[in-house]
Design a protein around this motif. Structure first.
Motif, PDB file in Angstrom:
ATOM      1  N   ILE A  35      44.005 -16.386  -0.991  1.00  0.00           N
ATOM      2  CA  ILE A  35      42.595 -15.542  -0.694  1.00  0.00           C
ATOM      3  C   ILE A  35      42.936 -15.358   0.655  1.00  0.00           C
ATOM      4  O   ILE A  35      42.692 -14.471   0.719  1.00  0.00           O
ATOM      5  N   ILE A  36      43.277 -15.766   1.402  1.00  0.00           N
ATOM      6  CA  ILE A  36      43.640 -15.211   3.091  1.00  0.00           C
ATOM      7  C   ILE A  36      43.451 -14.462   3.251  1.00  0.00           C
ATOM      8  O   ILE A  36      43.561 -12.738   3.971  1.00  0.00           O
ATOM      9  N   ILE A  37      45.662 -14.372   2.610  1.00  0.00           N
ATOM     10  CA  ILE A  37      46.399 -13.219   2.989  1.00  0.00           C
ATOM     11  C   ILE A  37      45.778 -11.605   2.282  1.00  0.00           C
ATOM     12  O   ILE A  37      45.466 -10.844   2.671  1.00  0.00           O
ATOM     13  N   THR A  92      43.165  -6.309   2.339  1.00  0.00           N
ATOM     14  CA  THR A  92      42.139  -5.120   1.924  1.00  0.00           C
ATOM     15  C   THR A  92      41.438  -5.486   3.026  1.00  0.00           C
ATOM     16  O   THR A  92      40.907  -3.192   3.174  1.00  0.00           O
ATOM     17  N   ILE A  93      41.466  -6.178   4.269  1.00  0.00           N
ATOM     18  CA  ILE A  93      40.484  -5.472   5.264  1.00  0.00           C
ATOM     19  C   ILE A  93      40.741  -4.672   6.577  1.00  0.00           C
ATOM     20  O   ILE A  93      40.950  -3.053   6.250  1.00  0.00           O
ATOM     21  N   LEU A  94      42.355  -4.924   6.523  1.00  0.00           N
ATOM     22  CA  LEU A  94      43.459  -3.533   6.930  1.00  0.00           C
ATOM     23  C   LEU A  94      43.417  -2.336   5.429  1.00  0.00           C
ATOM     24  O   LEU A  94      43.115  -1.314   6.983  1.00  0.00           O
ATOM     25  N   LEU A 100      53.339  -9.405   5.634  1.00  0.00           N
ATOM     26  CA  LEU A 100      53.351  -9.192   4.986  1.00  0.00           C
ATOM     27  C   LEU A 100      51.561  -8.847   4.974  1.00  0.00           C
ATOM     28  O   LEU A 100      51.294  -7.201   4.221  1.00  0.00           O
ATOM     29  N   ILE A 101      50.486  -8.973   5.563  1.00  0.00           N
ATOM     30  CA  ILE A 101      49.599  -8.496   5.851  1.00  0.00           C
ATOM     31  C   ILE A 101      49.784  -6.755   5.789  1.00  0.00           C
ATOM     32  O   ILE A 101      49.024  -6.247   5.725  1.00  0.00           O
ATOM     33  N   LEU A 102      50.471  -6.605   7.491  1.00  0.00           N
ATOM     34  CA  LEU A 102      50.592  -5.251   7.323  1.00  0.00           C
ATOM     35  C   LEU A 102      51.363  -4.544   6.121  1.00  0.00           C
ATOM     36  O   LEU A 102      51.038  -3.402   5.592  1.00  0.00           O
ATOM     37  N   VAL A 103      52.069  -4.933   5.954  1.00  0.00           N
ATOM     38  CA  VAL A 103      52.781  -4.066   4.678  1.00  0.00           C
ATOM     39  C   VAL A 103      52.046  -3.513   3.767  1.00  0.00           C
ATOM     40  O   VAL A 103      51.996  -2.981   2.834  1.00  0.00           O
ATOM     41  N   MET A 104      51.552  -4.502   2.661  1.00  0.00           N
ATOM     42  CA  MET A 104      50.598  -4.983   2.119  1.00  0.00           C
ATOM     43  C   MET A 104      49.296  -3.660   1.557  1.00  0.00           C
ATOM     44  O   MET A 104      48.926  -2.534   1.798  1.00  0.00           O
ATOM     45  N   GLY A 105      48.736  -4.079   3.800  1.00  0.00           N
ATOM     46  CA  GLY A 105      47.854  -3.374   3.956  1.00  0.00           C
ATOM     47  C   GLY A 105      48.121  -1.482   4.255  1.00  0.00           C
ATOM     48  O   GLY A 105      47.273  -0.728   4.016  1.00  0.00           O
ATOM     49  N   LEU A 157      47.072  -9.894  -6.999  1.00  0.00           N
ATOM     50  CA  LEU A 157      48.838  -9.827  -7.222  1.00  0.00           C
ATOM     51  C   LEU A 157      50.394  -9.277  -6.798  1.00  0.00           C
ATOM     52  O   LEU A 157      51.299  -9.966  -7.081  1.00  0.00           O
ATOM     53  N   PHE A 158      49.913  -8.372  -6.095  1.00  0.00           N
ATOM     54  CA  PHE A 158      50.736  -7.677  -5.439  1.00  0.00           C
ATOM     55  C   PHE A 158      51.618  -8.705  -4.302  1.00  0.00           C
ATOM     56  O   PHE A 158      52.610  -9.253  -4.062  1.00  0.00           O
ATOM     57  N   LEU A 159      50.821  -9.738  -3.736  1.00  0.00           N
ATOM     58  CA  LEU A 159      50.873 -10.890  -2.738  1.00  0.00           C
ATOM     59  C   LEU A 159      51.864 -11.949  -3.484  1.00  0.00           C
ATOM     60  O   LEU A 159      52.701 -12.600  -3.306  1.00  0.00           O
TER      61      LEU A 159
END
Lengths: 271, 318
Positions: free
Chosen positions: A70-72, A77-79, A132-137, A200-202
């Protein structure tokens, strides 16, 4: 305002998941990485969901894993929203070749499947939470960009924006004070869908072994850890998989309701 | 006729351009980003000499554009290079695996496409009644389910509890078609369930869109039965958007296949890509990434072309 029963269920479950993520250390009966029993013990009073592939309490690990997921996903999502909507609004307001350049670049990014592109990038980058956050965001920001640009293009030609431009307001004012408040409701409905996508992606990345790295684990990683048990008829891997599905469905129910409500609102005001 | 040809060739040229841009993006993604390939392969503890040797061997000392064009030249002449991790020719590996992946995706499409169109038609016929609501509810659920959840639930019941199908989908050349189909039954089912929801939802929307036309109202007022209206009048006019939907979702299969191959240990492209991402084997990752992107762009291109060709307004220019 009456909330339909499906949305109510979604809201309660979503709230439950988020509370679990916030208060994980208080609720979990054991430590996340603490080995407390045998490998894949069945359900018992001490271990409500049994134990995992190296004898850690599955319930505790589920609670901590949910927190990680949930945190990641929330951060990504915010990014993606901040980046995507800001660039989308800017493109719509400025227009011209800057808009063309950004939009064509987004087209290009979207012409490669997101998962494939993420795998390509993660093959050379260090795999850690920030990355991970950067790539997904960033990859997900392309979708937010398209939506917010489309919404902002419509708003940009309305009288009150023209008036603000004639008043001599700067671009920053136009974007944040004129466009943003009016673009909020379609964007909020999208927020839920983007969050589900991030979850789902993470989970998929972690399942493939390219997301959250051990000993930490998110739900997707837990599926990977416990998947060998499936062929022996041990369902430990199904628990985190089902949790991902439950989280996604709950948020979906809420998002569906918000989407219907915002489009109703528009209809009620005469388009 | 010439206007169609012109549009189609424009679209094809655009597709090629996009593919070229993708190859740049994939190359940039693996080469110029701050992460050093040599460092990632050898790890943090590598000695400076080892790093220098590897950089030399990989040609990392050449400027980026030289490396890009030599890579692109190789790809265009059908040489994808050699894998870093085991020194094997990538061509030979990919040839075999691409065939397997297409085999899997082909059968998934054969099952999913007619089923999705049929369910879409049923949903339209019983719009806002229980069959429609049931189908919509199920699609909402299946869109939220990760592939591995469906995959492992199927393995848990069909392969482990009831032993109907194997849990690992191994295929090799000497197997008969029937044995192969039995081996891939479960992965195909997962793929079908994954794309069915989107395909069905979009089919439903496409037909509903046509249903609002004046000639449909005429057909209804003539007293035709609901099925007749849908099959004879609405469906033929919804074919173009439906083909579009089908192609877009087949493109989605490209991604789904990666995860499904890992779940079922299927010897295809997806498994190959994922294995080599964790080994940080850049040439393989580039080659696989480019092929996946090419298939994805190709299917989207076909969707565009079909939409142009089936558009009656373009087929009969005034």
């Amino acid at each position: 305002m009456r909330i339909p029963i499906s949305a109510l269920i979604g809201l309660v479950l979503t709230a439950g998941f988020f509370l679990m993520a916030i208060f994980a250390p208080l609720i979990a009966p054991y430590e996340m990485a603490e080995v407390v029993g045998d490998v894949w013990e069945p359900r018992s009073a001490e271990h409500l969901l049994g134990t995992d592939n190296i004898g850690r309490d599955l319930l505790s690990r589920m609670i901590y894993g949910g927190r990680t997921t949930i945190i990641i996903a929330t951060a990504a999502t915010i990014l993606s929203f901040t980046l995507g909507s800001f660039l989308g609004f800017t493109a719509a307001v400025i227009g011209g070749w800057i808009d063309q350049l950004m939009s064509r670049f987004v087209d290009l990014l979207m012409s490669i499947p997101t998962l494939i592109f993420a795998l390509v990038v993660l093959s050379v980058m260090p795999v850690n939470t920030t990355m991970l956050i950067l790539v997904m965001g960033v990859l997900d920001a392309t979708r937010v960009y398209r939506l917010s640009r489309a919404v902002a293009v419509d708003i940009n030609v309305q009288d009150f924006v023209e008036a603000a431009k004639l008043r001599g307001e700067k671009r920053g004012w136009i974007i944040f004070r004129e466009i943003l408040p009016n673009a909020l409701s379609p964007l909020v409905a999208e927020l839920g869908l983007r969050f589900i996508f991030a979850v789902l992606f993470l989970s998929t990345l972690s399942f493939l072994g390219l997301g959250v790295q051990p000993p930490d684990s998110d739900w997707g990683g837990m599926v990977k850890e416990n998947k060998e048990g499936i062929v022996f008829g041990i369902g430990a891997a199904l628990v985190p998989a089902a949790a991902i599905a439950a989280l996604a469905i709950s948020v979906n129910l809420v998002a569906d309701w918000v989407l219907n409500r915002t489009s109703d609102l528009k209809g009620g005001r005469g388009g | 006729m010439s206007s169609i040809l012109k549009l189609v060739s424009q679209r094809l040229a655009l597709g090629l351009l996009l593919l070229l841009a993708c190859s740049v993006l994939i190359f940039v993604g693996t080469q110029i980003l701050p992460g050093d390939v040599a460092q990632s392969i050898l790890g943090q503890s590598a000695t400076p000499t080892a790093l220098a040797n590897l950089r030399e061997e990989l040609g990392l000392n050449d400027p980026a554009y030289v490396r890009y064009f030599s890579w692109l030249g190789g790809v265009l002449t059908g040489d994808l290079g050699t894998a870093l991790s085991n020194g094997q020719e990538i061509n030979a590996q990919i040839g075999l695996r691409l065939g397997n992946t297409l085999f899997l995706a082909f059968w998934a499409a054969v099952v999913a496409v007619p089923l999705a169109i049929l369910l879409g038609l049923i949903a339209v016929r019983y719009r806002n009644r229980w069959p429609d609501k049931l189908i919509s509810g199920l699609t909402l659920a299946s869109m939220s389910l990760p592939e591995f959840f469906i995959g492992y639930v199927l393995i848990f019941f069909f392969a482990v509890k009831w032993r109907w199908f194997p849990s690992v989908a191994t295929v090799y050349d000497s197997m008969s078609l029937w044995e192969k189909l039995n081996a891939i039954a479960l992965p195909v089912t997962v793929l079908v369930l994954v794309v069915l929801a989107h395909m069905m939802r979009m089919t439903r929307a496409a037909i509903l869109n046509v249903m609002q036309s004046a000639y449909i109202e005429t057909a209804e007022l003539k007293g035709l039965s609901a099925f007749n209206v849908i099959f004879r009048h609405a469906f033929p006019n919804a074919i173009a958007p439906i083909v579009n939907v089908v192609m877009l979702n087949l493109a989605y299969l490209v991604v789904g296949v990666v995860v499904v191959e890992v779940i079922f240990v299927y010897p295809g492209m997806g498994q190959y890509l994922v294995d080599h991402v964790s080994k940080r084997d850049v040439p393989v990752v580039q080659a696989c990434g480019l092929i996946f992107a090419a298939v994805y762009i190709g299917l989207n291109l076909i969707a565009d072309v079909v939409a142009i060709v089936t558009n009656p307004r373009l087929r009969h220019p005034k």
